[in-house]
Write a protein that holds these residues in place. Structure first.
Motif, PDB file in Angstrom:
ATOM      1  N   PRO A  42      29.371  14.272 -32.702  1.00 62.61           N
ATOM      2  CA  PRO A  42      28.518  13.956 -33.857  1.00 62.61           C
ATOM      3  C   PRO A  42      27.143  13.486 -33.389  1.00 62.61           C
ATOM      4  O   PRO A  42      27.026  12.806 -32.362  1.00 62.61           O
ATOM      5  CB  PRO A  42      29.282  12.820 -34.550  1.00 62.61           C
ATOM      6  CG  PRO A  42      30.685  12.930 -34.057  1.00 62.61           C
ATOM      7  CD  PRO A  42      30.597  13.475 -32.669  1.00 62.61           C
ATOM      8  N   PRO A  43      26.082  13.838 -34.108  1.00 57.25           N
ATOM      9  CA  PRO A  43      24.749  13.362 -33.720  1.00 57.25           C
ATOM     10  C   PRO A  43      24.685  11.839 -33.743  1.00 57.25           C
ATOM     11  O   PRO A  43      25.262  11.188 -34.617  1.00 57.25           O
ATOM     12  CB  PRO A  43      23.837  13.963 -34.800  1.00 57.25           C
ATOM     13  CG  PRO A  43      24.613  15.094 -35.385  1.00 57.25           C
ATOM     14  CD  PRO A  43      26.043  14.712 -35.280  1.00 57.25           C
ATOM     15  N   ALA A  44      24.004  11.266 -32.750  1.00 56.75           N
ATOM     16  CA  ALA A  44      23.866   9.812 -32.681  1.00 56.75           C
ATOM     17  C   ALA A  44      22.890   9.328 -33.747  1.00 56.75           C
ATOM     18  O   ALA A  44      21.917  10.016 -34.076  1.00 56.75           O
ATOM     19  CB  ALA A  44      23.383   9.395 -31.299  1.00 56.75           C
ATOM     20  N   TYR A  86      20.761  17.964 -30.687  1.00 57.60           N
ATOM     21  CA  TYR A  86      20.126  16.793 -31.281  1.00 57.60           C
ATOM     22  C   TYR A  86      19.516  15.849 -30.239  1.00 57.60           C
ATOM     23  O   TYR A  86      18.961  14.824 -30.626  1.00 57.60           O
ATOM     24  CB  TYR A  86      21.145  16.003 -32.111  1.00 57.60           C
ATOM     25  CG  TYR A  86      21.432  16.605 -33.470  1.00 57.60           C
ATOM     26  CD1 TYR A  86      20.594  16.368 -34.554  1.00 57.60           C
ATOM     27  CD2 TYR A  86      22.547  17.408 -33.671  1.00 57.60           C
ATOM     28  CE1 TYR A  86      20.855  16.916 -35.805  1.00 57.60           C
ATOM     29  CE2 TYR A  86      22.828  17.950 -34.918  1.00 57.60           C
ATOM     30  CZ  TYR A  86      21.978  17.707 -35.975  1.00 57.60           C
ATOM     31  OH  TYR A  86      22.231  18.244 -37.213  1.00 57.60           O
ATOM     32  N   THR A  87      19.603  16.182 -28.964  1.00 63.21           N
ATOM     33  CA  THR A  87      19.141  15.253 -27.933  1.00 63.21           C
ATOM     34  C   THR A  87      18.394  15.993 -26.835  1.00 63.21           C
ATOM     35  O   THR A  87      18.927  16.944 -26.247  1.00 63.21           O
ATOM     36  CB  THR A  87      20.328  14.495 -27.315  1.00 63.21           C
ATOM     37  OG1 THR A  87      21.119  13.923 -28.357  1.00 63.21           O
ATOM     38  CG2 THR A  87      19.835  13.385 -26.398  1.00 63.21           C
ATOM     39  N   TYR A  88      17.175  15.520 -26.530  1.00 59.66           N
ATOM     40  CA  TYR A  88      16.315  16.157 -25.528  1.00 59.66           C
ATOM     41  C   TYR A  88      15.588  15.070 -24.740  1.00 59.66           C
ATOM     42  O   TYR A  88      15.275  13.998 -25.268  1.00 59.66           O
ATOM     43  CB  TYR A  88      15.294  17.059 -26.224  1.00 59.66           C
ATOM     44  CG  TYR A  88      14.215  17.604 -25.297  1.00 59.66           C
ATOM     45  CD1 TYR A  88      14.473  18.703 -24.478  1.00 59.66           C
ATOM     46  CD2 TYR A  88      12.954  17.017 -25.251  1.00 59.66           C
ATOM     47  CE1 TYR A  88      13.493  19.195 -23.629  1.00 59.66           C
ATOM     48  CE2 TYR A  88      11.971  17.516 -24.409  1.00 59.66           C
ATOM     49  CZ  TYR A  88      12.245  18.601 -23.599  1.00 59.66           C
ATOM     50  OH  TYR A  88      11.270  19.083 -22.771  1.00 59.66           O
ATOM     51  N   ALA A  99      13.995  12.345 -27.062  1.00 61.47           N
ATOM     52  CA  ALA A  99      13.861  12.717 -28.467  1.00 61.47           C
ATOM     53  C   ALA A  99      15.226  12.925 -29.110  1.00 61.47           C
ATOM     54  O   ALA A  99      16.145  13.460 -28.485  1.00 61.47           O
ATOM     55  CB  ALA A  99      13.027  13.986 -28.606  1.00 61.47           C
ATOM     56  N   GLN A 100      15.335  12.498 -30.359  1.00 59.66           N
ATOM     57  CA  GLN A 100      16.560  12.688 -31.136  1.00 59.66           C
ATOM     58  C   GLN A 100      16.244  13.424 -32.434  1.00 59.66           C
ATOM     59  O   GLN A 100      15.312  13.059 -33.167  1.00 59.66           O
ATOM     60  CB  GLN A 100      17.202  11.341 -31.473  1.00 59.66           C
ATOM     61  CG  GLN A 100      17.823  10.639 -30.284  1.00 59.66           C
ATOM     62  CD  GLN A 100      18.503   9.342 -30.685  1.00 59.66           C
ATOM     63  OE1 GLN A 100      18.048   8.260 -30.352  1.00 59.66           O
ATOM     64  NE2 GLN A 100      19.614   9.464 -31.406  1.00 59.66           N
ATOM     65  N   GLY A 101      17.015  14.475 -32.709  1.00 58.31           N
ATOM     66  CA  GLY A 101      16.910  15.161 -33.975  1.00 58.31           C
ATOM     67  C   GLY A 101      17.632  14.378 -35.059  1.00 58.31           C
ATOM     68  O   GLY A 101      18.495  13.538 -34.778  1.00 58.31           O
ATOM     69  N   ASP A 102      17.303  14.668 -36.299  1.00 54.99           N
ATOM     70  CA  ASP A 102      17.856  13.955 -37.446  1.00 54.99           C
ATOM     71  C   ASP A 102      18.761  14.896 -38.233  1.00 54.99           C
ATOM     72  O   ASP A 102      18.345  16.016 -38.566  1.00 54.99           O
ATOM     73  CB  ASP A 102      16.702  13.458 -38.327  1.00 54.99           C
ATOM     74  CG  ASP A 102      17.128  12.440 -39.365  1.00 54.99           C
ATOM     75  OD1 ASP A 102      18.321  12.435 -39.744  1.00 54.99           O
ATOM     76  OD2 ASP A 102      16.268  11.653 -39.812  1.00 54.99           O
ATOM     77  N   ASN A 103      19.980  14.473 -38.533  1.00 54.86           N
ATOM     78  CA  ASN A 103      20.893  15.330 -39.301  1.00 54.86           C
ATOM     79  C   ASN A 103      20.914  14.981 -40.786  1.00 54.86           C
ATOM     80  O   ASN A 103      21.801  15.423 -41.520  1.00 54.86           O
ATOM     81  CB  ASN A 103      22.313  15.259 -38.723  1.00 54.86           C
ATOM     82  CG  ASN A 103      22.962  13.899 -38.929  1.00 54.86           C
ATOM     83  OD1 ASN A 103      22.275  12.886 -39.052  1.00 54.86           O
ATOM     84  ND2 ASN A 103      24.293  13.871 -38.958  1.00 54.86           N
ATOM     85  N   TYR A 121      32.431  22.003 -34.466  1.00 49.95           N
ATOM     86  CA  TYR A 121      31.327  22.511 -33.639  1.00 49.95           C
ATOM     87  C   TYR A 121      30.148  22.966 -34.495  1.00 49.95           C
ATOM     88  O   TYR A 121      29.004  22.572 -34.260  1.00 49.95           O
ATOM     89  CB  TYR A 121      31.803  23.668 -32.766  1.00 49.95           C
ATOM     90  CG  TYR A 121      30.671  24.275 -31.978  1.00 49.95           C
ATOM     91  CD1 TYR A 121      30.189  23.673 -30.832  1.00 49.95           C
ATOM     92  CD2 TYR A 121      30.038  25.441 -32.423  1.00 49.95           C
ATOM     93  CE1 TYR A 121      29.120  24.200 -30.129  1.00 49.95           C
ATOM     94  CE2 TYR A 121      28.973  25.975 -31.743  1.00 49.95           C
ATOM     95  CZ  TYR A 121      28.522  25.349 -30.581  1.00 49.95           C
ATOM     96  OH  TYR A 121      27.440  25.874 -29.912  1.00 49.95           O
ATOM     97  N   VAL A 122      30.390  23.807 -35.489  1.00 50.27           N
ATOM     98  CA  VAL A 122      29.282  24.319 -36.304  1.00 50.27           C
ATOM     99  C   VAL A 122      28.630  23.199 -37.109  1.00 50.27           C
ATOM    100  O   VAL A 122      27.441  23.280 -37.454  1.00 50.27           O
ATOM    101  CB  VAL A 122      29.726  25.473 -37.218  1.00 50.27           C
ATOM    102  CG1 VAL A 122      30.190  26.662 -36.389  1.00 50.27           C
ATOM    103  CG2 VAL A 122      30.808  25.034 -38.203  1.00 50.27           C
ATOM    104  N   LEU A 123      29.397  22.128 -37.404  1.00 48.62           N
ATOM    105  CA  LEU A 123      28.820  20.972 -38.098  1.00 48.62           C
ATOM    106  C   LEU A 123      27.956  20.148 -37.151  1.00 48.62           C
ATOM    107  O   LEU A 123      26.803  19.840 -37.458  1.00 48.62           O
ATOM    108  CB  LEU A 123      29.942  20.111 -38.682  1.00 48.62           C
ATOM    109  CG  LEU A 123      29.509  18.775 -39.302  1.00 48.62           C
ATOM    110  CD1 LEU A 123      28.620  19.001 -40.515  1.00 48.62           C
ATOM    111  CD2 LEU A 123      30.740  17.939 -39.682  1.00 48.62           C
TER     112      LEU A 123
END
Length: 527
Positions: A145-147, A177-179, A212-216, A495-497
């Motif tokens: 899951p995204p942090a 979601y993480t770079y 960097a963190q993406g936002d879900n 996975y797709v989520l």
């Protein structure tokens, strides 16, 4: 060494200035030798700064449109001081900030403009580059899951990301979601005189770090940046070192977006600190970058997709120096969407499409997906041993089977129950499993059909455009334990989520390259 404190240095400067009256003449005699630029500058024509700076000595940048995967591309920033102010500094006087010259390109102008299809193609090219740079069995870990995005970086992801290959122009991706990235920045300082080519003066180097963190939940990312503590190196003349000039010039860091303000913009402040303070500061500064393409009407397709490039920007000012060419990090892509078929709280998101989207299954003995993993491996690498055959038993096969999805073979594309292909995939799978209809004599023989406690597993998955009904690809079916099939199905759904894999959208421009794609990898080890 004690950390630099601006107040202490100012006091030191006042003390040193009195003694500089004695040293001024000596400095004036020695300085021309110290400031002599490399030989390349001697041949530079007396043209405008814009055309001569990169020929004036010191480290030289590559073109800003160099391939994003060029790991050795230097990151540079150019700063100038007028000859009058430099002379004042040599004589222990305060500079007046009299530099007047035509600045080079702005930060935004250093990022190449891209159409939607060009950005999508660039994202796919990044995946190819990423694949070619990795060992065949070195694939991303399982999805998670995204942090949650907080005021400071996620400590676990921070360590994992920087333990990878972050020190390149490409950076490192933990997942979509993480770079992170760690690169050396070279700042070249020049003396600027009227009607003369710039004269190389000094160089400061440091390592910048970004995470960097993406936002879900929103069309937004958060970027954290800092100078790596203790990484600054000053290659300056002795009298500048004596005055602490390299350490008290201020550097400003910003979070930037390449798109017009109405579509994408940095929303946070611009911390400005002396170089010495940056060098001793372990704080991560946060920059929010938001995409508004969905509401601006420029996003593409059913899911309002947009690709944007973003970066950290750098500038320097103080002690008579002015930024001539701002510096910037590499400009990775972010992909934002408003897919409405995820959970109610996740109808908007931004991810990093440079991350390899690979679904891992384990075929190790005792793994909950062992049977499905072995089935997929056989389908990918020995497809002619799988059912359905391409001809009835006893008849030569007219062709070899072609099944996609192996690690960087042809990819898979997601569909859902809302897509017509989902039902036709299911119908073809059932016919092959029961050896009937178009697959009579070629599907699973009676003895290989599912028994009690088993189910018929298919690959490519029913939830892919390349499933059993595809006219372009073949497929495979096999009886596996019900529990094994259930574990594999749950893994696919998560996975797709977690990786934000979007549904196939045939209405996108150049759909084969613009749509989300993913691959399936089989692991035989849990390491």
């Amino acid at each position: 060494m004690q950390p630099f404190r601006r107040g202490t240095v100012h006091h030191a400067r006042l003390t040193v200035r009195g003694s500089l009256a004695v040293l001024a003449a000596t400095a004036a005699l020695i300085a021309p030798t110290l400031l002599t630029p490399p030989a390349s500058a001697a041949d530079a024509p007396a043209t405008a700064y814009r055309n001569t700076l990169n020929n004036s000595g010191g480290p030289k940048p590559m073109p800003t449109n160099a391939p994003e995967g060029a790991a050795e591309r230097p990151v540079t920033m150019d700063v100038g001081i007028s000859s009058e102010d430099l002379e004042r500094v040599r004589n222990g006087q305060r500079p007046k900030g009299t530099l007047a010259t035509q600045p080079l390109r702005t930060l935004g102008e250093t990022v190449p403009a891209e159409t939607f299809t060009e950005a999508a193609a660039a994202a796919r090219a990044q995946l190819r580059m990423r694949y070619e740079a990795r060992a065949a069995d070195d694939v991303p870990p399982s999805s998670r899951p995204p942090a949650e995005i907080k005021d400071t970086p996620n400590a676990e992801l921070l360590k994992e990301c920087f333990d990878g290959k972050a020190d390149s122009d490409y950076g490192n991706y933990v997942n979509r979601y993480t770079y992170c990235q760690s690169r050396k920045m070279t700042i070249r300082f020049f003396e600027i005189s009227p009607n003369k080519p710039p004269k190389y003066h000094a160089t400061t180097r440091f390592v910048y770090e970004l995470f960097a963190q993406g936002d879900n939940k929103n069309r937004h990312i958060r970027v954290f940046g800092r100078m790596k503590p203790g990484s600054a190196d000053y290659d300056w003349p002795w009298y500048d070192d004596l005055l602490q000039t390299p350490k008290i010039i201020k550097m400003t860091m910003t979070g930037e977006c390449d798109a017009p303000e109405r579509e994408c913009s940095g929303l946070s402040g611009s911390p400005s600190l002396p170089f010495g303070s940056w060098n001793s500061n372990r704080t991560w500064f946060a920059f929010d970058i938001a995409d508004s393409s969905g509401s601006a009407g420029t996003a593409q397709g059913r899911d309002k997709i947009s690709f944007k490039r973003w970066y950290l920007g750098f500038s320097a000012k103080g002690e008579g120096y002015e930024t001539m060419l701002p510096g910037r990090s590499s400009a990775p892509l972010m992909r934002c969407d408003s897919g409405q078929y995820f959970s109610p709280a996740q109808k908007n998101a931004c991810v990093f499409p440079g991350s390899l989207p690979i679904l891992n299954y384990y075929a190790t003995p005792g793994s909950p997906t062992e049977q499905v993993g072995k089935h997929i491996a056989d389908a990918q690498y020995t497809p002619d041993t799988t059912y359905p055959r391409t001809a009835p038993a006893g008849t030569p096969n007219p062709r070899a089977k072609r099944i996609p999805g192996a690690y960087f073979n042809a990819p898979l594309h997601r569909i859902t129950e809302a897509d017509p292909e989902w039902k036709t995939n299911n119908a073809h799978k059932n016919a092959a499993c029961k050896d009937r209809g178009d697959y009579k004599g070629m599907g699973l023989p009676t003895e290989k059909q599912p028994k009690s406690g088993q189910q018929c597993d298919e690959y490519p998955f029913r939830t892919t455009l390349e499933g059993a009904a595809s006219k372009d690809w073949d497929f495979s079916v096999r009886a596996v334990d019900r529990s094994d099939n259930a574990s594999a199905g749950s893994r696919l759904k998560l996975y797709v989520l977690h990786e934000r894999i979007l549904r196939w959208d045939a209405g996108l421009a150049d759909p084969q390259r613009s749509n989300d794609a993913y691959w399936v990898n089989i692991r035989y080890s849990t390491r």
